[in-house]
Design a protein around this motif. Sequence first.
Motif, PDB file in Angstrom:
ATOM      1  N   LEU A   1      28.744  28.181  33.884  1.00 53.46           N
ATOM      2  CA  LEU A   1      29.687  27.072  33.719  1.00 53.46           C
ATOM      3  C   LEU A   1      29.279  25.845  34.514  1.00 53.46           C
ATOM      4  CD1 LEU A   1      33.172  28.817  34.028  1.00 53.46           C
ATOM      5  CD2 LEU A   1      32.044  28.041  31.937  1.00 53.46           C
ATOM      6  N   CYS A   2      28.791  26.071  35.735  1.00 53.40           N
ATOM      7  CA  CYS A   2      28.545  24.916  36.602  1.00 53.40           C
ATOM      8  C   CYS A   2      27.066  24.567  36.711  1.00 53.40           C
ATOM      9  CB  CYS A   2      29.186  25.112  37.978  1.00 53.40           C
ATOM     10  SG  CYS A   2      28.510  26.412  38.989  1.00 53.40           S
ATOM     11  N   GLY A   3      26.219  25.203  35.934  1.00 57.82           N
ATOM     12  CA  GLY A   3      24.816  24.810  35.879  1.00 57.82           C
ATOM     13  C   GLY A   3      24.066  25.035  37.173  1.00 57.82           C
ATOM     14  N   THR A   4      24.423  26.073  37.915  1.00 56.37           N
ATOM     15  CA  THR A   4      23.751  26.388  39.173  1.00 56.37           C
ATOM     16  C   THR A   4      23.462  27.876  39.201  1.00 56.37           C
ATOM     17  OG1 THR A   4      23.868  26.104  41.557  1.00 56.37           O
ATOM     18  CG2 THR A   4      25.911  26.737  40.468  1.00 56.37           C
ATOM     19  N   ASP A   5      23.025  28.380  40.325  1.00 55.14           N
ATOM     20  CA  ASP A   5      22.816  29.819  40.412  1.00 55.14           C
ATOM     21  C   ASP A   5      24.028  30.484  41.058  1.00 55.14           C
ATOM     22  OD1 ASP A   5      22.629  29.732  43.235  1.00 55.14           O
ATOM     23  OD2 ASP A   5      20.471  29.433  43.141  1.00 55.14           O
ATOM     24  N   GLU A   6      23.974  31.797  41.158  1.00 53.72           N
ATOM     25  CA  GLU A   6      25.114  32.554  41.662  1.00 53.72           C
ATOM     26  C   GLU A   6      25.305  32.421  43.171  1.00 53.72           C
ATOM     27  OE1 GLU A   6      25.194  36.553  39.977  1.00 53.72           O
ATOM     28  OE2 GLU A   6      23.969  35.774  38.348  1.00 53.72           O
ATOM     29  N   GLN A   7      24.428  31.713  43.854  1.00 56.67           N
ATOM     30  CA  GLN A   7      24.551  31.536  45.302  1.00 56.67           C
ATOM     31  C   GLN A   7      25.392  30.318  45.683  1.00 56.67           C
ATOM     32  OE1 GLN A   7      23.486  34.038  47.250  1.00 56.67           O
ATOM     33  NE2 GLN A   7      23.001  34.917  45.254  1.00 56.67           N
ATOM     34  N   CYS A   8      25.831  29.543  44.725  1.00 60.40           N
ATOM     35  CA  CYS A   8      26.698  28.397  44.983  1.00 60.40           C
ATOM     36  C   CYS A   8      27.922  28.883  45.759  1.00 60.40           C
ATOM     37  CB  CYS A   8      27.114  27.775  43.653  1.00 60.40           C
ATOM     38  SG  CYS A   8      28.405  26.533  43.772  1.00 60.40           S
ATOM     39  N   PRO A   9      28.291  28.245  46.871  1.00 60.32           N
ATOM     40  CA  PRO A   9      29.421  28.723  47.675  1.00 60.32           C
ATOM     41  C   PRO A   9      30.728  28.856  46.904  1.00 60.32           C
ATOM     42  CG  PRO A   9      28.175  27.091  48.898  1.00 60.32           C
ATOM     43  CD  PRO A   9      27.611  27.108  47.498  1.00 60.32           C
ATOM     44  N   THR A  10      31.030  27.951  45.999  1.00 61.64           N
ATOM     45  CA  THR A  10      32.288  28.078  45.274  1.00 61.64           C
ATOM     46  C   THR A  10      32.232  29.225  44.275  1.00 61.64           C
ATOM     47  OG1 THR A  10      31.645  26.377  43.695  1.00 61.64           O
ATOM     48  CG2 THR A  10      32.949  25.668  45.572  1.00 61.64           C
ATOM     49  N   VAL A  11      31.065  29.476  43.705  1.00 58.57           N
ATOM     50  CA  VAL A  11      30.894  30.645  42.836  1.00 58.57           C
ATOM     51  C   VAL A  11      31.106  31.906  43.661  1.00 58.57           C
ATOM     52  CG1 VAL A  11      29.213  31.976  41.493  1.00 58.57           C
ATOM     53  CG2 VAL A  11      29.414  29.504  41.129  1.00 58.57           C
ATOM     54  N   GLN A  12      30.499  31.971  44.830  1.00 59.28           N
ATOM     55  CA  GLN A  12      30.627  33.140  45.693  1.00 59.28           C
ATOM     56  C   GLN A  12      32.079  33.382  46.121  1.00 59.28           C
ATOM     57  OE1 GLN A  12      28.236  35.553  46.777  1.00 59.28           O
ATOM     58  NE2 GLN A  12      27.410  34.659  44.916  1.00 59.28           N
ATOM     59  N   ASP A  13      32.825  32.321  46.404  1.00 56.77           N
ATOM     60  CA  ASP A  13      34.234  32.478  46.763  1.00 56.77           C
ATOM     61  C   ASP A  13      35.017  33.151  45.637  1.00 56.77           C
ATOM     62  OD1 ASP A  13      33.916  31.320  49.241  1.00 56.77           O
ATOM     63  OD2 ASP A  13      34.824  29.396  48.682  1.00 56.77           O
ATOM     64  N   LEU A  14      34.813  32.686  44.412  1.00 53.64           N
ATOM     65  CA  LEU A  14      35.550  33.253  43.289  1.00 53.64           C
ATOM     66  C   LEU A  14      35.077  34.667  42.973  1.00 53.64           C
ATOM     67  CD1 LEU A  14      35.914  30.084  41.073  1.00 53.64           C
ATOM     68  CD2 LEU A  14      37.713  31.283  42.317  1.00 53.64           C
ATOM     69  N   VAL A  15      33.796  34.939  43.141  1.00 55.60           N
ATOM     70  CA  VAL A  15      33.286  36.304  42.948  1.00 55.60           C
ATOM     71  C   VAL A  15      33.936  37.245  43.967  1.00 55.60           C
ATOM     72  CG1 VAL A  15      31.228  37.778  43.131  1.00 55.60           C
ATOM     73  CG2 VAL A  15      31.117  35.634  41.839  1.00 55.60           C
ATOM     74  N   LEU A  16      34.060  36.795  45.212  1.00 57.84           N
ATOM     75  CA  LEU A  16      34.723  37.591  46.247  1.00 57.84           C
ATOM     76  C   LEU A  16      36.171  37.872  45.861  1.00 57.84           C
ATOM     77  CD1 LEU A  16      34.958  38.838  49.136  1.00 57.84           C
ATOM     78  CD2 LEU A  16      35.594  36.545  49.904  1.00 57.84           C
ATOM     79  N   ALA A  17      36.878  36.860  45.389  1.00 56.20           N
ATOM     80  CA  ALA A  17      38.281  37.028  45.005  1.00 56.20           C
ATOM     81  C   ALA A  17      38.417  38.022  43.849  1.00 56.20           C
ATOM     82  CB  ALA A  17      38.895  35.676  44.634  1.00 56.20           C
ATOM     83  N   VAL A  18      37.552  37.909  42.849  1.00 56.27           N
ATOM     84  CA  VAL A  18      37.581  38.852  41.720  1.00 56.27           C
ATOM     85  C   VAL A  18      37.289  40.264  42.215  1.00 56.27           C
ATOM     86  CG1 VAL A  18      36.325  39.562  39.640  1.00 56.27           C
ATOM     87  CG2 VAL A  18      37.091  37.195  39.888  1.00 56.27           C
ATOM     88  N   ASN A  19      36.280  40.404  43.073  1.00 53.29           N
ATOM     89  CA  ASN A  19      35.933  41.721  43.603  1.00 53.29           C
ATOM     90  C   ASN A  19      37.129  42.363  44.305  1.00 53.29           C
ATOM     91  OD1 ASN A  19      33.834  43.788  44.440  1.00 53.29           O
ATOM     92  ND2 ASN A  19      34.609  43.121  46.423  1.00 53.29           N
ATOM     93  N   GLU A  20      37.836  41.593  45.118  1.00 54.06           N
ATOM     94  CA  GLU A  20      38.991  42.134  45.836  1.00 54.06           C
ATOM     95  C   GLU A  20      40.092  42.549  44.866  1.00 54.06           C
ATOM     96  OE1 GLU A  20      39.393  43.025  49.018  1.00 54.06           O
ATOM     97  OE2 GLU A  20      37.281  42.497  49.207  1.00 54.06           O
ATOM     98  N   ALA A  21      40.362  41.722  43.865  1.00 52.06           N
ATOM     99  CA  ALA A  21      41.424  42.046  42.901  1.00 52.06           C
ATOM    100  C   ALA A  21      41.069  43.292  42.091  1.00 52.06           C
ATOM    101  CB  ALA A  21      41.682  40.850  41.982  1.00 52.06           C
ATOM    102  N   VAL A  22      39.825  43.389  41.633  1.00 53.49           N
ATOM    103  CA  VAL A  22      39.396  44.559  40.866  1.00 53.49           C
ATOM    104  C   VAL A  22      39.410  45.804  41.747  1.00 53.49           C
ATOM    105  CG1 VAL A  22      37.419  45.623  39.677  1.00 53.49           C
ATOM    106  CG2 VAL A  22      38.083  43.273  39.136  1.00 53.49           C
ATOM    107  N   SER A  23      38.891  45.697  42.958  1.00 54.54           N
ATOM    108  CA  SER A  23      38.879  46.841  43.878  1.00 54.54           C
ATOM    109  C   SER A  23      40.296  47.319  44.172  1.00 54.54           C
ATOM    110  CB  SER A  23      38.168  46.471  45.179  1.00 54.54           C
ATOM    111  OG  SER A  23      36.815  46.201  44.936  1.00 54.54           O
ATOM    112  N   ASN A  24      41.222  46.372  44.378  1.00 56.72           N
ATOM    113  CA  ASN A  24      42.614  46.755  44.614  1.00 56.72           C
ATOM    114  C   ASN A  24      43.201  47.489  43.416  1.00 56.72           C
ATOM    115  OD1 ASN A  24      42.661  45.692  47.185  1.00 56.72           O
ATOM    116  ND2 ASN A  24      43.767  43.842  46.612  1.00 56.72           N
ATOM    117  N   SER A  25      42.912  47.010  42.207  1.00 58.26           N
ATOM    118  CA  SER A  25      43.418  47.681  41.011  1.00 58.26           C
ATOM    119  C   SER A  25      42.882  49.107  40.917  1.00 58.26           C
ATOM    120  CB  SER A  25      43.028  46.918  39.742  1.00 58.26           C
ATOM    121  OG  SER A  25      43.828  45.792  39.581  1.00 58.26           O
ATOM    122  N   ILE A  26      41.603  49.267  41.166  1.00 62.91           N
ATOM    123  CA  ILE A  26      40.995  50.593  41.066  1.00 62.91           C
ATOM    124  C   ILE A  26      41.573  51.533  42.120  1.00 62.91           C
ATOM    125  CG2 ILE A  26      38.847  51.881  41.403  1.00 62.91           C
ATOM    126  CD1 ILE A  26      37.421  49.420  40.113  1.00 62.91           C
TER     127      ILE A  26
END
Length: 143
Positions: A30-55
């Motif tokens: 979406l943002c034309g960068t790699d997965e190391q972009c800090p804002t990408v990493q923040d949202l990946v962390l948030a998704v990981n926590e939500a998915v882990s909590n569900s599991i």
Amino acid sequence: MSPTLCVELPVEPGSAGRSRRETGRWLASLCGTDEQCPTVQDLVLAVNEAVSNSIEHAYGATGSGGAATVLLRGDAEGYLVRMEVSDRGRWRDPPTDPGHRGRGIGMIEAVAEDVRVEPGPDGTTVSFQGRIGRCPGLCIPAS
């Protein structure tokens, strides 16, 4: 129409890793960068926590049968990305003394905006949003 992400994940430990990979690739595209972009990493962390909590919390250690899944959805409009993680498990209130655990929602709130946890009789949905345009000189708005 905005770009979307929709992934159905089985309730098993490897699903958290898959959610990180799928979300990171989608956001980077979406943002034309790699997965190391800090804002990408923040949202990946948030998704990981939500998915882990569900599991872990919604289904528990024994699971709720072979059909138990977690649904990960994302959509983007310009710089704004909205994420949603839903399960069909039963909500459990956090313990009064979580010890060294129980920090998932707080972590999501630290890196995302408009965090909502909506438990109901048919499962729980965690939703939040973030802005991918904060990577100076790297991110561009989603088309």
